[in-house]
Motif scaffolding. Structure first.
Motif, PDB file in Angstrom:
ATOM      1  N   GLY C  11      -0.761   0.735   1.115  1.00 14.22           N
ATOM      2  CA  GLY C  11      -0.037  -0.523   1.211  1.00 14.22           C
ATOM      3  C   GLY C  11      -0.746  -1.538   2.079  1.00 14.22           C
ATOM      4  N   SER C  12      -1.655  -1.055   2.912  1.00 15.25           N
ATOM      5  CA  SER C  12      -2.301  -1.964   3.860  1.00 15.25           C
ATOM      6  C   SER C  12      -3.597  -1.315   4.324  1.00 15.25           C
ATOM      7  N   THR C  13      -4.591  -2.145   4.647  1.00 14.60           N
ATOM      8  CA  THR C  13      -5.862  -1.574   5.100  1.00 14.60           C
ATOM      9  C   THR C  13      -5.718  -0.884   6.455  1.00 14.60           C
ATOM     10  N   SER C  14      -4.595  -1.106   7.141  1.00 15.70           N
ATOM     11  CA  SER C  14      -4.391  -0.381   8.402  1.00 15.70           C
ATOM     12  C   SER C  14      -4.168   1.113   8.153  1.00 15.70           C
ATOM     13  N   ASP C  15      -3.877   1.496   6.927  1.00 15.14           N
ATOM     14  CA  ASP C  15      -3.722   2.918   6.590  1.00 15.14           C
ATOM     15  C   ASP C  15      -5.033   3.540   6.133  1.00 15.14           C
ATOM     16  N   GLN C  16      -6.114   2.725   6.117  1.00 16.62           N
ATOM     17  CA  GLN C  16      -7.363   3.204   5.509  1.00 16.62           C
ATOM     18  C   GLN C  16      -7.958   4.395   6.249  1.00 16.62           C
ATOM     19  N   GLU C  17      -7.906   4.352   7.593  1.00 16.41           N
ATOM     20  CA  GLU C  17      -8.526   5.435   8.362  1.00 16.41           C
ATOM     21  C   GLU C  17      -7.917   6.785   7.963  1.00 16.41           C
ATOM     22  N   VAL C  61      -3.592  11.253 -11.910  1.00 16.72           N
ATOM     23  CA  VAL C  61      -2.782  11.530 -10.719  1.00 16.72           C
ATOM     24  C   VAL C  61      -2.801  10.296  -9.828  1.00 16.72           C
ATOM     25  N   LEU C  62      -1.644   9.941  -9.267  1.00 15.43           N
ATOM     26  CA  LEU C  62      -1.592   8.845  -8.289  1.00 15.43           C
ATOM     27  C   LEU C  62      -1.343   9.417  -6.903  1.00 15.43           C
ATOM     28  N   ILE C  63      -1.998   8.821  -5.916  1.00 19.87           N
ATOM     29  CA  ILE C  63      -1.783   9.208  -4.510  1.00 19.87           C
ATOM     30  C   ILE C  63      -1.450   7.944  -3.737  1.00 19.87           C
ATOM     31  N   ALA C  64      -0.343   7.991  -2.962  1.00 16.74           N
ATOM     32  CA  ALA C  64       0.045   6.814  -2.185  1.00 16.74           C
ATOM     33  C   ALA C  64       0.245   7.184  -0.727  1.00 16.74           C
ATOM     34  N   GLY C  65      -0.375   6.399   0.157  1.00 15.98           N
ATOM     35  CA  GLY C  65      -0.174   6.595   1.594  1.00 15.98           C
ATOM     36  C   GLY C  65       0.576   5.420   2.173  1.00 15.98           C
ATOM     37  N   ALA C  66       1.636   5.701   2.956  1.00 12.75           N
ATOM     38  CA  ALA C  66       2.397   4.608   3.553  1.00 12.75           C
ATOM     39  C   ALA C  66       3.145   5.113   4.782  1.00 12.75           C
ATOM     40  N   GLY C  67       3.430   4.178   5.704  1.00 12.64           N
ATOM     41  CA  GLY C  67       4.166   4.514   6.921  1.00 12.64           C
ATOM     42  C   GLY C  67       5.531   3.857   6.944  1.00 12.64           C
ATOM     43  N   PRO C  88       2.840  10.648   3.974  1.00 14.43           N
ATOM     44  CA  PRO C  88       3.543   9.902   5.020  1.00 14.43           C
ATOM     45  C   PRO C  88       2.585   9.614   6.185  1.00 14.43           C
ATOM     46  N   ILE C  89       2.581   8.389   6.670  1.00 14.94           N
ATOM     47  CA  ILE C  89       1.657   8.000   7.740  1.00 14.94           C
ATOM     48  C   ILE C  89       2.448   7.626   8.987  1.00 14.94           C
ATOM     49  N   ASP C  90       2.018   8.147  10.135  1.00  8.31           N
ATOM     50  CA  ASP C  90       2.745   7.913  11.387  1.00  8.31           C
ATOM     51  C   ASP C  90       2.279   6.622  12.035  1.00  8.31           C
ATOM     52  N   GLY C  96       6.290   9.136  12.387  1.00 13.44           N
ATOM     53  CA  GLY C  96       6.128   9.696  11.068  1.00 13.44           C
ATOM     54  C   GLY C  96       7.383  10.363  10.517  1.00 13.44           C
ATOM     55  N   PHE C  97       8.409  10.576  11.356  1.00 14.83           N
ATOM     56  CA  PHE C  97       9.662  11.116  10.821  1.00 14.83           C
ATOM     57  C   PHE C  97      10.234  10.172   9.755  1.00 14.83           C
ATOM     58  N   ASP C  98      10.094   8.853  10.023  1.00 16.83           N
ATOM     59  CA  ASP C  98      10.597   7.875   9.056  1.00 16.83           C
ATOM     60  C   ASP C  98       9.806   7.949   7.744  1.00 16.83           C
ATOM     61  N   ALA C  99       8.490   7.963   7.857  1.00 16.97           N
ATOM     62  CA  ALA C  99       7.670   7.989   6.647  1.00 16.97           C
ATOM     63  C   ALA C  99       7.886   9.288   5.868  1.00 16.97           C
ATOM     64  N   LEU C 100       8.014  10.394   6.587  1.00 13.69           N
ATOM     65  CA  LEU C 100       8.228  11.676   5.915  1.00 13.69           C
ATOM     66  C   LEU C 100       9.525  11.656   5.107  1.00 13.69           C
ATOM     67  N   LEU C 101      10.625  11.279   5.756  1.00  9.01           N
ATOM     68  CA  LEU C 101      11.914  11.312   5.065  1.00  9.01           C
ATOM     69  C   LEU C 101      11.967  10.284   3.937  1.00  9.01           C
ATOM     70  N   ALA C 102      11.360   9.108   4.166  1.00  9.10           N
ATOM     71  CA  ALA C 102      11.385   8.065   3.132  1.00  9.10           C
ATOM     72  C   ALA C 102      10.526   8.436   1.929  1.00  9.10           C
TER      73      ALA C 102
END
Lengths: 168, 168, 168, 168, 168, 168, 168, 168
Positions: C11-17, C61-67, C88-90, C96-102
């Motif tokens: 969703g954002s380049t801040s998740d790139q690392e 296959v699609l892979i999505a990373g988001a926090g 899920p990204i912390d 990361g509890f939020d990202a995990l559950l969402a």
């Protein structure tokens, strides 16, 4: 000159760094606001008084940022019929879970529009206030549409840059 | 006749019992609303379309109730500049912690005004919508002031009754 | 030349690392992929469009990373019949509890294959994608068996080294 | 006649009621499966053996449902290169938080595709398995597209019914 | 020379720093131990084999340290009748809540004696092993009584020092 | 006749239903035990005294079940060098999270071997006590091996039954 | 010269930095106190003895700071009829959730007046002790009223300063 | 006749069942109290006024019971120098975690003596109030000593009965 439309309240200047995100958002949209330090627990009468008087001065939305057992937004909401937006701040060892639950779990009759914990939430509080004000302000509506479009373009640009860097 | 001012959306009729609290609140204040079943995950195009078109039909506030990985409010908020209110519903074994976090922890730029989990939150979503609409509707403002006074009087009455029963 | 088999979205380049761990895994197995920045909330139409078109371009296959209120994987899953993997990204104070559950608490009908929070999850998303692709690709199957054996040997080597250092 | 494509494993028959949701999903899509009771802790050798042999019998996806310190999916994943789907079951006083974390937080190298806690997750495990198998089975792909459309139509119908009841 | 009485297992050398606390405790009591790197997920056969063979080599207690979906102690416990002690390690963004629940919430029939998360737990794992061995070793019993007395004296000394510094 | 080898303590008879699972396990293995009601907070001197005297009467393992701020196991562990097993009981609205953390997070020097919350944990406490006693009792060792085999066979039988019912 | 009115206890000098906040508060109000290091688990007899004897020496309130499975306040409360105040300290990886629950969830009959986690809680423990002592000490009452006023004035000053800086 | 020494406040009569435990405790010790219904959010002025006036009427301790975003105790504490005891009530889907954190995590300067969630906490609030009042009331002190002894004897009796039933 227009008086403030949004009243931003924080319980302590230690929350200022977080709440600057909110002020920046309001500034970006050119929405006049007032900033007040007032605590639900250290200056309760002043806080209540502030909330009771806000509407008559033309303020239309209140925003409160607080951490820990974050009662500030709820205390404001108890005293006004204006919409109140709450920003939970992670300033205790419990990382904002306390502020989130103390802000959002309001009883029937006294809503607090709760935002995400921390800086994202502070920024979004400003934007929600703009969305509310925009309902009777076509200029603000247009700015919000532009803002949404710019966000979308920002994503596309980031995408292009990333692809440029990696691929070629 | 006035068109709906508030659009209430739920992802599934299994959320209806909770969301009735919201509708009752809107009815109490005489605010016209429309009720829609649309799911972020089962009918995504329809949900996006609904949000994109809401403003042009005169809707001013959106309310979304959802449980689990509650994306509905966020998906609406992504498509509109109207204020979006989210009601987390406790419909999974995790008791609403999932719906709360999935609703409130929105990223910068797309706020969702999050309410308490469950029925209290559903009722408060209706009241917050009224508070927002009241900013440009003096009659609604008066009704909100009356409502606040009645709540306060209700507490006093409960107090008198309790004291009567126990003491005197 | 083969087109991409895996679509990795963030969703954002801040998740790139974090998501680089996923890309490295895909590179190790020689699986062609495409990397896209697209946000569920800032560029919703583009995100939906991406998911709707992925299959026809040969992506499997699609892979999505988001926090935070991580809706990205769910929004993709709503628009495609391809398997969608969520990382899920912390990136919020709630660790990361939020990202995990969402990400994981998806409603009936729209699964998201959820990985661990953060870098481990990002790497495993890549490996799961390989496992799925390997079902119809004997070369990949062999690579996975080699990979599993190498992991096992790596443990034995670590064991030997440690014993060498300590004991003698 | 086709052998089982999906291996569904549960650690105890007390998990059967939840896992029936998974079997129903597989039945709806006409996917042949085998159902096995095997425990990570009470019959570890049998469980490992099952996972090691699954691929050679033509099984392509494993699904494991377990509660508490839910190790079953992880133990299977350790022994196979097939994709493993985990269903956390809320069978302890901790309401599934234990099963969720014990299933999803897998270390690098051994992914488990984790579903929501309980019945929704069990159903989605079946659907994800179908999505994976559909990558090389055009009939299944078509069924999934039909399924998605039916879900979407189901929402529209629920919407019509609700509106009929309330309004009209 | 005596063979090892305690088998300490860790899934990865990244857990070594934590587990050194355990080894130090065993060294303090002069209990011979063996240290093994073996992973529940990367080297499952070796891990099972280790547990199955431990008793016949004279090992009397197993200690396992692991993070994330910490299955290691449970996997050992499934294969042996020796007491197994589990040390949850906080190596994921979820701060050890995952490792704690994945270690402690074992199903009926396969206990894991779970310690506190992190270094305190690692040290206590060593001491619990000593307590178990001391049941048939009067020398160790005496050492434990001395250890308890020394701890108590340590508190008194700390108290005296603090009072000396502050008051006096 | 042999004196009790295991001392089972509970703070209140309201915990008895849970702790019966522990007693049943000890009975199954023919291990003599004594059952005591003693509270860390309501009868502290008696509780400390009990722990201090247990060893000299031949007791070798202590088991404590408690809910809420579950201090019982820790208070016993402070007074004895015997291994102490703690069973967290979910008797408060917080569902056992309080009892689990109050039992397991012991400081350095005073371990409590913590079991799962509730009935599974109570049963496992009994089995862990048997595992500890079996280290110096070949008959108990044999019983444990038989028990493990029976558990494994029980799984196979459950599997056969299930397959018979469904398939055949 | 007056003897100590408040007994402050900590289990270890590693908690001293946090508990200094408590001592500073007592110093500000001129309340004489005594500081003791005593551990619920490492020096249980001494801790019990301390609590049993505190009242007869004129101590009127006990304050205990502890982390992890924080039993210290509860152990004191078990032995005295004096009010006991508990300060949960975040000294484990679980960030004080463990200390909070282990301190606050006391069973019927043995209350512990629990404060916030960490430094805020330590400071408030001192103030609550002053509030309790002030019930029979008019001078302390006056100091508390002055303190409350000063807090309120402090908020107003912070407000003025902030407004001066931003606006003017 | 003596005026009330303790002021018990609850925000709503729906909390009465829980708070009766508190009143029963005060009745057992013969402590005169007053019971008031007043809400932090529905009748804020009345609640503040109540707290400001309590001391001058001879009230010495305030007790507040509230659920959800439980602000009541904090709002009282902001207005008085009397000790305020808070009882978190589990009346939302989040099971009291919200009420606990919103009550206990008070900022510096305004302590709330927080009790356990629910009925145990309500009863303990009464007992803590008695402990505070007993500091200047030797009769109450004696009653507390008797109470503690009776609790201890109650444990011994329960122990005898249990042993009688099982053994003998």
């Amino acid at each position: 000159m227009a008086g403030p439309k949004v009243g931003v309240v924080m319980g302590s200047t230690s929350d200022q760094e977080i709440m600057e995100e909110c002020l920046k958002a309001l500034d970006e949209f050119g929405v006049p606001y007032e900033l007040t330090v007032s605590s639900a627990h250290r200056s309760p009468a002043r806080t209540s008084e502030y909330a009771r008087r806000a509407a008559e001065r033309g303020v239309q939305v209140l925003i409160a940022g607080a951490g820990g057992a974050a009662h500030l937004a709820g205390v404001l909401a108890a005293e006004t019929i204006l919409p109140v937006i709450g920003v939970p701040i992670d300033s205790s060892p419990l990382q904002g879970f306390d502020a989130l639950l103390a802000t959002v779990q309001m009883p029937r009759g006294t809503p607090v529009a709760t935002m995400a914990v921390g800086k994202s939430g502070a920024r979004n509080a400003g934007i929600l206030a703009v969305q509310i004000l925009a309902l009777s302000d076509p200029d603000l509506s247009q700015k919000l549409r532009d803002f949404k479009q710019k966000m979308s373009q920002g994503v596309e640009e980031a995408d292009r840059k990333l692809k440029g860097k990696r691929g070629g």
